[in-house]
Design a protein around this motif. Structure first.
Motif, PDB file in Angstrom:
ATOM      1  N   UNK A 127       0.357  12.723  20.102  1.00 22.44           N
ATOM      2  CA  UNK A 127       0.059  11.388  19.565  1.00 22.44           C
ATOM      3  C   UNK A 127       0.254  10.322  20.636  1.00 22.44           C
ATOM      4  N   UNK A 128       1.379  10.406  21.367  1.00 27.94           N
ATOM      5  CA  UNK A 128       1.636   9.385  22.396  1.00 27.94           C
ATOM      6  C   UNK A 128       0.561   9.432  23.478  1.00 27.94           C
ATOM      7  N   UNK A 129       0.152  10.648  23.878  1.00 26.07           N
ATOM      8  CA  UNK A 129      -0.905  10.751  24.884  1.00 26.07           C
ATOM      9  C   UNK A 129      -2.207  10.152  24.366  1.00 26.07           C
ATOM     10  N   UNK A 130      -2.512  10.446  23.100  1.00 29.55           N
ATOM     11  CA  UNK A 130      -3.785   9.996  22.526  1.00 29.55           C
ATOM     12  C   UNK A 130      -3.834   8.481  22.378  1.00 29.55           C
ATOM     13  N   UNK A 131      -2.740   7.873  21.886  1.00 26.00           N
ATOM     14  CA  UNK A 131      -2.816   6.451  21.560  1.00 26.00           C
ATOM     15  C   UNK A 131      -2.177   5.541  22.604  1.00 26.00           C
ATOM     16  N   UNK A 132      -1.548   6.105  23.639  1.00 28.63           N
ATOM     17  CA  UNK A 132      -1.008   5.237  24.686  1.00 28.63           C
ATOM     18  C   UNK A 132      -1.560   5.643  26.054  1.00 28.63           C
ATOM     19  N   UNK A 133      -1.400   6.907  26.425  1.00 27.78           N
ATOM     20  CA  UNK A 133      -1.833   7.367  27.744  1.00 27.78           C
ATOM     21  C   UNK A 133      -3.331   7.246  27.944  1.00 27.78           C
ATOM     22  N   UNK A 134      -4.091   7.815  27.006  1.00 31.72           N
ATOM     23  CA  UNK A 134      -5.547   7.819  27.128  1.00 31.72           C
ATOM     24  C   UNK A 134      -6.130   6.393  27.112  1.00 31.72           C
ATOM     25  N   UNK A 167     -12.426  -1.584  11.859  1.00 35.07           N
ATOM     26  CA  UNK A 167     -12.358  -2.327  10.594  1.00 35.07           C
ATOM     27  C   UNK A 167     -11.893  -1.451   9.423  1.00 35.07           C
ATOM     28  N   UNK A 168     -11.011  -0.497   9.705  1.00 31.45           N
ATOM     29  CA  UNK A 168     -10.417   0.283   8.609  1.00 31.45           C
ATOM     30  C   UNK A 168      -8.892   0.271   8.776  1.00 31.45           C
ATOM     31  N   UNK A 169      -8.193   0.587   7.696  1.00 29.24           N
ATOM     32  CA  UNK A 169      -6.733   0.635   7.761  1.00 29.24           C
ATOM     33  C   UNK A 169      -6.224   1.807   8.606  1.00 29.24           C
ATOM     34  N   UNK A 170      -6.824   3.024   8.498  1.00 28.48           N
ATOM     35  CA  UNK A 170      -6.347   4.111   9.374  1.00 28.48           C
ATOM     36  C   UNK A 170      -6.403   3.746  10.845  1.00 28.48           C
ATOM     37  N   UNK A 171      -7.403   2.968  11.246  1.00 31.13           N
ATOM     38  CA  UNK A 171      -7.487   2.525  12.632  1.00 31.13           C
ATOM     39  C   UNK A 171      -6.254   1.732  13.031  1.00 31.13           C
ATOM     40  N   UNK A 172      -5.831   0.816  12.134  1.00 33.66           N
ATOM     41  CA  UNK A 172      -4.650   0.001  12.424  1.00 33.66           C
ATOM     42  C   UNK A 172      -3.389   0.851  12.443  1.00 33.66           C
ATOM     43  N   UNK A 173      -3.324   1.830  11.524  1.00 37.03           N
ATOM     44  CA  UNK A 173      -2.142   2.705  11.478  1.00 37.03           C
ATOM     45  C   UNK A 173      -1.997   3.439  12.810  1.00 37.03           C
ATOM     46  N   UNK A 174      -3.120   3.995  13.283  1.00 38.92           N
ATOM     47  CA  UNK A 174      -3.123   4.731  14.542  1.00 38.92           C
ATOM     48  C   UNK A 174      -2.662   3.830  15.689  1.00 38.92           C
ATOM     49  N   UNK A 175      -3.223   2.613  15.735  1.00 37.01           N
ATOM     50  CA  UNK A 175      -2.879   1.694  16.827  1.00 37.01           C
ATOM     51  C   UNK A 175      -1.405   1.303  16.767  1.00 37.01           C
TER      52      UNK A 175
END
Lengths: 325, 274
Positions: A43-50, B132-140
Motif C-alpha cells: 500500500x505504501x509503495x502504491x500510494x506514496x512511492x509510485x 470524484x469518488x469516495x474510494x479515491x479519497x480513502x486511498x489518497x
C-alpha cells in the motif's frame, strides 16, 4: 529523548528473543514478519512511492492535466531552458521564488513564535494550580479545530469592514483606520502566522510539557536550597535538559509549516503575492493544467524538505529513534 | 512580591484561555446572527436564531458532505489500523534483516509533502477510475495516516514485555494467533489513540479532497466549507459558514476532550503529526 529509552529497551529484548529460541521457530517467525509487513509495504509503495516517482517523471515532460497519457519527454525544460538567448523555466520564475520566500518566512516566524509561546504555556501547565486539567483541555481546542474551519473563522474575525479584530483595535485606539488584513500582501502573511500560532502552540506546549514532566525533581530542590533565582534555573537547568525534545518538536513543526497549503489557500484566497510553495505548485498543476511545470515545482519542494531533514539529521543532535542493533 | 507573582500567573492563565477560546466563541455567536445583524460587531450573544443552521443544509448538500467525511475518515481509520497493527507486530516484536531501514523509510514517507505526490496520485486515481469518488479519497488519505499509524503502534508494541508472547509460543500458537488473541486486546488503548489521530487527520484533510473531487455531492466537509457561497453575490455567507463550521467542529472537540489523555500520549509517543 522521549523515545530513545523505549527503543533501547526494545533492541535489548529483541536480542534476548533471538538468542533464546530454536532456529526453525526463528525462521518461521521471520517468514511471518514478512507476511505481516507485505500488505502495508504494498500500500505504501502504491500510494506514496509510485506517485512520487511519477511526479518526478512528469517534471521532465510537457504533460497536461486534460490527458495525462499524451506527453513527451522534454528534459530539464520545465526547470531551466534557453531559447534564442532567453531563459525560461521555473528556476528563473519570480513567482516561484516569491512563494519560496513566503514559505520560508512563514515557517521561521510562526515556528519561532510557537516555540517561545509553547515553552511559556508548558511551564504554566507544569505548575500545580487548581484547574490545571481544565486548562490543558482548553488549549487542545484550537488544535482540534479543522484548519479550514480555523482559516474561515479567522477570515471572518479579520474581515476589513465587519471584523471583530479591527473593531477591537479601533476601540482600543491602536489603529486609526480599519486594516485590510487578508487582502493586503504585507499583512496577509502576518495573519497566516497569527492563525498558525493560535492553532499549533498547544501542540508545541504538550510536547514540551511531556519533557518537563520527565525532569528529575531533586535538581530543582537543590537549586531552591541554594537560593538560585528561578530565571537562572530555567536557562541553566531546564532549557538544556529539554533541548532534545524541543528540537524534535521544532523539526516536526517546521516540516509541517514548510508544506503549508490549506491555511494560506483559504485565508488569502489563492493570491499570487502570498502563495506558499504548495499553493504555487497546485496552481500550476490544477488551475493552469500545466502538469509538467507543477510537477517540477512539486519535485523542488520535495527536494527542499528532504534537504532540511538531511541537514537536521546530519547535525547529529536529533536521533529520530533509529534502531540500535 | 509573592502576591504580585500569583496575580501575574493567573493573568497569564486567563490571557491564554481567552486567546484559545475566543475565536470559537465568536464563531458560535456569529452563527446565530443573520442578515444585516452581521454588519455590526457583537461581543455577547444577543439573538438565538437558528436559520443559518437550516440554510447551510438547504443551500448545499451539506448533510451529504458530512456523511462523505464520516465514510472517508471511518474507512481510513479501519484500513490504517488493520494494516498498521499487523505491520507493527512484525516491526516491534520480530528481529529480521532490513527492519530498521524499512522503519526509517516509513518515517520518511510520513514527512512527504502532500503536494509532491499530487500529480502522480491524480494519475493513479484516474487510471483506477476513482476520480470524484469516495474510494479515491480513502486511498489518497491512507498515504497520510498509514505511515504514522505503523510508527506509533510499533513504539507501543515494543514497550510490551516479551514474556507475553513467549508463553503463547510455548503452547504452540502461530504468529497470526498471537497477534489476534494476545496483542490485539493489549493494543486496544494504543489503537484507540492512533485511530483517533488518523480520524482527525482524515477529517481535516483538504488538498486531496479539493483536487480529487469535482461535484458538490462528492465533496467532504473541508472543501465544502471552503467553497461555500451566499445565495446571491451580494450576500455575505459568513452566517452560514460559521454555522457549518460549528456543526463539524463540535463532534471533534467532544472527541478530543473525552480522549484528551490518550491523544496527548499518542502525540508524544513517537511520530508526531500536527
Amino acid at each position: 529523548m522521549i523515545m530513545s529509552s523505549a527503543v533501547a529497551q526494545a533492541g535489548v529484548s529483541a536480542q534476548h528473543q533471538a538468542r533464546g529460541r530454536s532456529s526453525s521457530l526463528t525462521r518461521s517467525r521471520v517468514r511471518a514478519a514478512w507476511l505481516f509487513i507485505a500488505p502495508s509495504l504494498i500500500v505504501v509503495t502504491l500510494i506514496a512511492g509510485w506517485p512520487l516517482a511519477r511526479t518526478i517523471w512528469f517534471s521532465f515532460t510537457d504533460a497536461s492535466l486534460n490527458d495525462l497519457s499524451d506527453y513527451k519527454f522534454i528534459g530539464l525544460e520545465n526547470y531551466l531552458a534557453n531559447y534564442d538567448g532567453e531563459w525560461f523555466g521555473i528556476l528563473i520564475e519570480p513567482d516561484w521564488w516569491h512563494s519560496v520566500w513566503n514559505t520560508l518566512w512563514f515557517t521561521v516566524v510562526s515556528v519561532s513564535l510557537e516555540t517561545v509561546l509553547g515553552i511559556v504555556v508548558a511551564l504554566i501547565l507544569n505548575a500545580a494550580f487548581p484547574g490545571r486539567g481544565l486548562m490543558r483541555a482548553v488549549i487542545l481546542i484550537p488544535w482540534a479545530i479543522p484548519t479550514i474551519v480555523s482559516a474561515k473563522m479567522w477570515s471572518w474575525m479579520l474581515h476589513d469592514q465587519f471584523g471583530v479584530i479591527n473593531d477591537l483595535l479601533l476601540r482600543l485606539g491602536l489603529i486609526a483606520a480599519p486594516v485590510t488584513w487578508t487582502a493586503n500582501a504585507d499583512t496577509a502573511l502576518w495573519a497566516a502566522v497569527m492563525v498558525d500560532v493560535w492553532k499549533h502552540t498547544s501542540f508545541m506546549a504538550l510536547l514540551i510539557l511531556a519533557a518537563l514532566q520527565m525532569l528529575p525533581q531533586d535538581i530543582y530542590e537543590a537549586a531552591k536550597v541554594d537560593g538560585v533565582s528561578p530565571v537562572r534555573v530555567f536557562f541553566r537547568v531546564t532549557l538544556p535538559l529539554i533541548k532534545p525534545a524541543l528540537l524534535v518538536a521544532v523539526i516536526f513543526r517546521s516540516l509541517d509549516a514548510l508544506r503549508v497549503f490549506d491555511l494560506i489557500y483559504v485565508l488569502t484566497s489563492n493570491s499570487k503575492d502570498t502563495a506558499s510553495m504548495s499553493v504555487y505548485a497546485r496552481q500550476q498543476l490544477v488551475d493552469f493544467q500545466e502538469v509538467g511545470l507543477g510537477s517540477a515545482a512539486s519535485t523542488l519542494i520535495f527536494l527542499i524538505i528532504a534537504l532540511v531533514v538531511v541537514i537536521t539529521l546530519a547535525a547529529g543532535r536529533v536521533r529520530l529513534g533509529e534502531d540500535p542493533r | 512580591m509573592k502576591l504580585l507573582a500569583r496575580t501575574g500567573f493567573w493573568l497569564l492563565v486567563i490571557v491564554i484561555a481567552f486567546f484559545a477560546l475566543f475565536p470559537f466563541y465568536y464563531a458560535i455567536i456569529s452563527s446565530f446572527r443573520t442578515g444585516s445583524a452581521l454588519f455590526s460587531v457583537a461581543y455577547w450573544p444577543e439573538t438565538f436564531d437558528l436559520s443559518n443552521y437550516f440554510a447551510v443544509f438547504e443551500r448545499q448538500p451539506f448533510g451529504r458532505n458530512i456523511l462523505n467525511s464520516i465514510i472517508v475518515s471511518g474507512s481510513v481509520v479501519v484500513l490504517s489500523l488493520a494494516l498498521g497493527i499487523t505491520a507493527a507486530y512484525a516491526f516491534g516484536r520480530i528481529a529480521f534483516r532490513g527492519r530498521s531501514l524499512m522503519l526509517m523509510t516509513i518515517l520518511a514517507v510520513s514527512m512527504f509533502p502532500q503536494v509532491a505526490v499530487l500529480a502522480g496520485m491524480f494519475e493513479l486515481i484516474r487510471s483506477f477510475g476513482l476520480y470524484n469518488t469516495l474510494p479515491g479519497l480513502i486511498l489518497a488519505n491512507l498515504m497520510l495516516t498509514l505511515p504514522f499509524t505503523i510508527w506509533v503502534l510499533t513504539t507501543f508494541m515494543r514497550e510490551l514485555p516479551k514474556e507475553i508472547e513467549e508463553a503463547a509460543f510455548v503452547d504452540g500458537a502461530t504468529p497470526w494467533i498471537v497477534v489476534r488473541r494476545v496483542f490485539l486486546p493489549l493494543m486496544a488503548p494504543a489503537a484507540v489513540t492512533t485511530g483517533l489521530l488518523a480520524f482527525i487527520v482524515s477529517w481535516n484533510e483538504f488538498l486531496f479532497a479539493l483536487t480529487f473531487t469535482l461535484t458538490n455531492e462528492r465533496r467532504t466537509v473541508p472543501p465544502a466549507i471552503a467553497l461555500m457561497s451566499g445565495s446571491t453575490a451580494y450576500e455575505l455567507p459568513w452566517g452560514t459558514i460559521m454555522a457549518g463550521s460549528v456543526i463539524v467542529t463540535i463532534p471533534i472537540i467532544v472527541l478530543v476532550l473525552v480522549f484528551q489523555r490518550k491523544i496527548v500520549a499518542g502525540l508524544t509517543a513517537g511520530a508526531v503529526k500536527g
